[in-house]
Design a protein around this motif. Structure first.
Motif, PDB file in Angstrom:
ATOM      1  N   HIS A   1       8.397   2.980   7.620  1.00 14.71           N
ATOM      2  CA  HIS A   1       7.845   4.339   7.693  1.00 14.71           C
ATOM      3  C   HIS A   1       8.120   4.940   9.063  1.00 14.71           C
ATOM      4  O   HIS A   1       8.212   4.228  10.064  1.00 14.71           O
TER       5      HIS A   1
ATOM      6  N   ASN B   1      -0.479  12.510   5.342  1.00 15.18           N
ATOM      7  CA  ASN B   1      -1.241  12.402   6.583  1.00 15.18           C
ATOM      8  C   ASN B   1      -1.735  10.969   6.787  1.00 15.18           C
ATOM      9  O   ASN B   1      -2.215  10.318   5.850  1.00 15.18           O
ATOM     10  N   ASP B   2      -1.612  10.491   8.033  1.00 13.78           N
ATOM     11  CA  ASP B   2      -2.122   9.165   8.373  1.00 13.78           C
ATOM     12  C   ASP B   2      -3.647   9.163   8.255  1.00 13.78           C
ATOM     13  O   ASP B   2      -4.322  10.103   8.654  1.00 13.78           O
ATOM     14  N   LEU B   3      -4.178   8.063   7.713  1.00 14.16           N
ATOM     15  CA  LEU B   3      -5.622   7.907   7.522  1.00 14.16           C
ATOM     16  C   LEU B   3      -6.368   7.839   8.852  1.00 14.16           C
ATOM     17  O   LEU B   3      -7.540   8.208   8.928  1.00 14.16           O
ATOM     18  N   ASN B   4      -5.707   7.375   9.883  1.00 11.91           N
ATOM     19  CA  ASN B   4      -6.332   7.150  11.190  1.00 11.91           C
ATOM     20  C   ASN B   4      -5.479   7.835  12.260  1.00 11.91           C
ATOM     21  O   ASN B   4      -4.771   7.182  13.031  1.00 11.91           O
TER      22      ASN B   4
ATOM     23  N   THR C   1       2.048  -2.674  11.313  1.00 12.72           N
ATOM     24  CA  THR C   1       0.948  -3.282  10.547  1.00 12.72           C
ATOM     25  C   THR C   1       1.150  -3.157   9.042  1.00 12.72           C
ATOM     26  O   THR C   1       0.604  -3.952   8.285  1.00 12.72           O
ATOM     27  N   VAL C   2       1.904  -2.158   8.601  1.00 15.58           N
ATOM     28  CA  VAL C   2       2.207  -1.999   7.171  1.00 15.58           C
ATOM     29  C   VAL C   2       3.703  -2.265   6.999  1.00 15.58           C
ATOM     30  O   VAL C   2       4.535  -1.543   7.572  1.00 15.58           O
TER      31      VAL C   2
ATOM     32  N   ASN D   1       7.560   1.791  14.330  1.00 17.24           N
ATOM     33  CA  ASN D   1       7.087   0.491  14.803  1.00 17.24           C
ATOM     34  C   ASN D   1       7.744  -0.611  13.975  1.00 17.24           C
ATOM     35  O   ASN D   1       7.782  -0.514  12.741  1.00 17.24           O
TER      36      ASN D   1
ATOM     37  N   GLY E   1       4.284  -3.407  16.950  1.00 14.44           N
ATOM     38  CA  GLY E   1       3.004  -2.875  16.486  1.00 14.44           C
ATOM     39  C   GLY E   1       2.979  -2.498  15.016  1.00 14.44           C
ATOM     40  O   GLY E   1       2.080  -1.775  14.574  1.00 14.44           O
TER      41      GLY E   1
ATOM     42  N   ILE F   1       0.818  -1.213   0.000  1.00 19.17           N
ATOM     43  CA  ILE F   1       0.000   0.000   0.000  1.00 19.17           C
ATOM     44  C   ILE F   1       0.857   1.269   0.000  1.00 19.17           C
ATOM     45  O   ILE F   1       0.508   2.257  -0.653  1.00 19.17           O
ATOM     46  N   PHE F   2       1.988   1.251   0.714  1.00 19.14           N
ATOM     47  CA  PHE F   2       2.808   2.475   0.751  1.00 19.14           C
ATOM     48  C   PHE F   2       3.604   2.666  -0.544  1.00 19.14           C
ATOM     49  O   PHE F   2       3.870   3.809  -0.925  1.00 19.14           O
TER      50      PHE F   2
ATOM     51  N   HIS G   1       6.571   7.563  11.808  1.00 19.01           N
ATOM     52  CA  HIS G   1       5.410   8.340  12.254  1.00 19.01           C
ATOM     53  C   HIS G   1       5.918   9.643  12.864  1.00 19.01           C
ATOM     54  O   HIS G   1       6.812   9.620  13.732  1.00 19.01           O
TER      55      HIS G   1
HETATM   56  P1  5GP Z   1       2.214   0.857  11.621  1.00 21.31           P
HETATM   57  O1  5GP Z   1       1.152   0.291  12.516  1.00 21.31           O
HETATM   58  O2  5GP Z   1       2.609  -0.135  10.546  1.00 21.31           O
HETATM   59  O3  5GP Z   1       3.387   1.469  12.303  1.00 21.31           O
HETATM   60  O4  5GP Z   1       1.524   2.102  10.900  1.00 21.31           O
HETATM   61  C1  5GP Z   1       0.750   2.017   9.752  1.00 21.31           C
HETATM   62  C2  5GP Z   1      -0.028   3.293   9.665  1.00 21.31           C
HETATM   63  O5  5GP Z   1      -0.508   3.427   8.345  1.00 21.31           O
HETATM   64  C3  5GP Z   1      -1.235   3.367  10.603  1.00 21.31           C
HETATM   65  O6  5GP Z   1      -1.113   4.491  11.459  1.00 21.31           O
HETATM   66  C4  5GP Z   1      -2.417   3.474   9.646  1.00 21.31           C
HETATM   67  O7  5GP Z   1      -3.424   4.329  10.129  1.00 21.31           O
HETATM   68  C5  5GP Z   1      -1.778   4.020   8.393  1.00 21.31           C
HETATM   69  N1  5GP Z   1      -2.429   3.634   7.144  1.00 21.31           N
HETATM   70  C6  5GP Z   1      -2.784   2.381   6.773  1.00 21.31           C
HETATM   71  N2  5GP Z   1      -3.330   2.386   5.542  1.00 21.31           N
HETATM   72  C7  5GP Z   1      -3.283   3.681   5.122  1.00 21.31           C
HETATM   73  C8  5GP Z   1      -3.700   4.320   3.903  1.00 21.31           C
HETATM   74  O8  5GP Z   1      -4.198   3.707   2.960  1.00 21.31           O
HETATM   75  N3  5GP Z   1      -3.504   5.658   3.830  1.00 21.31           N
HETATM   76  C9  5GP Z   1      -2.930   6.380   4.852  1.00 21.31           C
HETATM   77  N4  5GP Z   1      -2.803   7.705   4.657  1.00 21.31           N
HETATM   78  N5  5GP Z   1      -2.548   5.807   6.000  1.00 21.31           N
HETATM   79  C10 5GP Z   1      -2.709   4.474   6.142  1.00 21.31           C
END
Ligand code: 5GP
Ligand code: ZN
Length: 116
Positions: free
Chosen positions: A102, A31-34, A97-98, A89, A95, A7-8, A104
């Protein structure tokens, strides 16, 4: 060329839309989606690297550039003096997930340490 189904990589090449705050030849910031704070920006290398665990000596320059870009964005957005949190992460307990490395960049509220 991005990793298939990452996805990234797709955000970096523009095939998935994102709200970009900065980009250059080697990285993109969006910007993070969440968001977990009033400002929550992800900074990702254009090159696919699975995680910090998979980074190698050849990635030294991009790893430094990711961190310096976080500091540049923090200054440009005016939250350096108040402070901010930079997080990488890594793998399951970290933690992550992607699985595209990256950074944060979180700001706009106080953060506790250690994080949960
Ligand atoms: P991790 O948990 O791997 O450190 O962070 C992954 C981050 O990617 C999470 O904060 C999640 O909200 C963000 N994220 C996941 N999918 C997308 C997306 O499609 N677009 C954006 N902008 N952020 C995403
Ligand atoms: Zn990728």
């Amino acid at each position: 060329m991005g990793a298939k189904d990452c996805i990234f990589c797709k955000i970096a090449d523009g095939s998935i839309p994102s709200s970009r705050v900065f980009e250059d030849s080697t990285l993109v910031a969006f910007n993070d989606l969440n968001p977990q704070a009033p400002t929550h920006i992800l900074i990702v290398p254009r090159e696919h690297i699975d995680s910090l665990d998979k980074a190698a000596e050849s990635h030294t320059a991009i790893l430094g550039h990711l961190l310096l870009t976080a500091a540049d964005i923090a200054r440009a957005k005016g939250f350096s003096n108040n402070g901010y949190r930079v997080v990488v992460n890594t793998n399951g307990d970290g933690g992550q997930t992607v699985f595209h490395l990256h950074v944060h960049l979180l700001a706009g509220r106080p953060f506790i340490f250690p994080p949960g």
